[in-house]
Write a protein that holds these residues in place. Structure first.
Motif, PDB file in Angstrom:
ATOM      1  N   ASP A  45     -11.945  81.158  78.832  1.00  0.00           N
ATOM      2  CA  ASP A  45     -13.250  81.217  79.583  1.00  0.00           C
ATOM      3  C   ASP A  45     -13.394  80.591  80.903  1.00  0.00           C
ATOM      4  N   ASN A  46     -14.594  80.216  80.997  1.00  0.00           N
ATOM      5  CA  ASN A  46     -14.991  79.336  82.308  1.00  0.00           C
ATOM      6  C   ASN A  46     -15.034  78.028  81.989  1.00  0.00           C
ATOM      7  N   GLY A  47     -14.916  77.593  80.713  1.00  0.00           N
ATOM      8  CA  GLY A  47     -15.013  76.027  80.506  1.00  0.00           C
ATOM      9  C   GLY A  47     -13.867  75.361  81.168  1.00  0.00           C
ATOM     10  N   CYS A  72     -20.954  71.210  75.494  1.00  0.00           N
ATOM     11  CA  CYS A  72     -20.159  72.024  74.937  1.00  0.00           C
ATOM     12  C   CYS A  72     -20.019  73.153  75.810  1.00  0.00           C
ATOM     13  N   SER A 122     -10.469  75.689  79.079  1.00  0.00           N
ATOM     14  CA  SER A 122      -9.492  76.749  79.645  1.00  0.00           C
ATOM     15  C   SER A 122      -8.931  76.569  81.009  1.00  0.00           C
ATOM     16  N   LYS A 160      -8.235  78.960  73.619  1.00  0.00           N
ATOM     17  CA  LYS A 160      -8.304  79.295  74.925  1.00  0.00           C
ATOM     18  C   LYS A 160      -7.241  79.682  75.784  1.00  0.00           C
ATOM     19  N   GLY A 171     -16.473  74.532  77.028  1.00  0.00           N
ATOM     20  CA  GLY A 171     -16.241  75.776  76.227  1.00  0.00           C
ATOM     21  C   GLY A 171     -15.940  75.246  74.971  1.00  0.00           C
TER      22      GLY A 171
END
Length: 412
Positions: A222-224, A169, A227, A217, A173
């Protein structure tokens, strides 16, 4: 209940005995839940490339020997495309899972390579190694909660399943608060009991969830991984959702089951458990040996021949399906002498637990780090760890595409 004594009374997978031909999935022998099915083992010794009968009466080739398995999985003349006629499926649900909104693991090069390259950097050894402090923090936190004021727990529910779910997870993200939703859909997708309709519904629900997540996203990145995929201009929404679904399911199901099953295997082999406790530096090799010994992708990897190919002295014709049995290959005495026994000092690096060739598991560096940290920390922090029910009552996952245990009551 599915127990260590086998599944014949509850769910008949076929006897697994004899070579004329085998029925797959084949039942394991009573009392030997860590070992491959006797019929598969017999085939490896007597007829390594043999015919097998599938659930719908169709047939395929069963490839059981280490060398032959590597040849098939490394040969581009064998296709991983599940939409090809002749591709072998274990159940109607498995067929639905592999052909409805297929992921890149069910595509051949160059399309497979194009999509896989988009994720390679996320699972490189150097990047995964940098995650060790975070994985250690999550591991300690779960054990803190599990042991607070208690002396027993279900290791699957409270440790083995939450740890890789939290990690994947974090990488993707995906909100961990949604873990019950995606874990339940994963169970349905991987169950050998699920009907095609149940698999289709669960797959659609998970696909829709990830599509909505991708749109969120896009608005608030975000940094996931999700995204980053959304930001690309060479992927459509369905491809992004399919890639996310694959990573989400594989990222927690495989490691969760390896963690619990490895713990049980060590408890059943106290000499190996004591050896690892006495010398924690053995943990990396121990994880490789556990991967070899347990081989949780236990019913075979499917392929279909693009042209006539000779494997192990048998000619597999174009259009014929093949199942490569990883658990049998990993017990091959020609490669792993005494392979029926767990030996954490063994050099098991040639195992095929992650597959072989261009389709081998993308996330194996992450799985290794998670398993090393989870097992070492568990044994170090709980020196009195023991099974809290009779071994015969352990509910093994004979009914699932990924082997393991449904629950593991332990005490300390």
């Amino acid at each position: 209940m599915t127990t260590a004594q086998g599944t014949e009374a509850e769910y008949d997978f076929g006897s697994g005995e004899g070579l004329a031909p085998l029925t797959v999935p084949a039942a394991r022998a009573a009392g030997c839940p860590f070992d491959p099915a006797p019929g598969v083992e017999r085939a490896r010794r007597e007829e390594p490339v043999t015919r097998a009968t599938l659930w719908d009466g169709s047939s395929c080739w069963l490839v059981t020997r280490h060398q032959d398995v590597r040849e098939v999985l490394g040969d581009p003349r064998f296709s991983a495309d599940a939409s090809r006629p002749g591709f072998p499926f274990l159940t109607a649900g498995a067929r639905e899972l592999s052909t409805s909104k297929p992921t890149f693991i069910r595509r051949d090069d160059p399309e497979h390579a194009r999509l896989r390259r988009m994720l390679t950097a996320d699972f490189m050894v150097k990047k995964v190694e940098a995650m060790r402090p975070e994985v250690q923090r999550l591991t300690d936190g779960l054990l803190d909660r599990m042991t607070a004021g208690r002396t027993s727990a279900d290791l699957v529910a409270e440790f083995a399943l939450p740890l890789p779910s939290l990690v994947i997870c974090l990488l993707l993200g995906v909100p961990y608060d949604d873990h019950e939703f995606f874990q339940e859909r994963s169970r349905l997708l991987l169950s050998l009991r699920s009907t095609a309709e149940e698999v289709r519904t669960a797959g659609d629900e998970l696909q829709h969830y990830l599509s909505r997540l991708a749109e969120a996203k896009r608005r608030e990145p975000d940094n996931g991984i999700v995204s980053r995929l959304v930001a690309r201009d060479d992927l459509d929404a369905e491809e992004i959702a399919s890639m996310g679904r694959l990573l989400l399911i594989a990222g927690h199901e495989t490691t969760a089951n390896m963690t619990a099953l490895s713990t049980l295997a060590l408890l059943r082999n106290p000499d190996q458990l004591d050896r690892l406790r006495a010398d924690p530096s053995l943990i990396k090799g121990a994880v490789e040996e556990l991967l070899r010994y347990l081989s949780i992708i236990h019913n075979g990897l499917g392929r279909v021949a693009d042209e006539d190919v000779t494997i192990g002295g048998r000619t597999i014709r174009a259009g014929e399906g093949v199942l490569c049995t990883l658990n049998s290959a990993n017990r091959d005495e020609d490669v792993f002498p005494g392979g029926e026994a767990l030996d954490i000092g063994r050099d098991a690096r040639r195992h095929v637990a992650f597959g072989f060739g261009v389709h081998q598991c993308l996330g194996q560096p992450l799985a290794r780090v998670e398993l090393q940290i989870a097992i070492e920390t568990l044994l170090r922090r709980l020196p009195g760890l023991r099974l809290d029910i009779p071994f015969e009552d352990v509910p093994f996952r004979h009914d699932m595409g990924i082997y393991g245990v449904h629950a593991l009551p332990v005490a300390w």
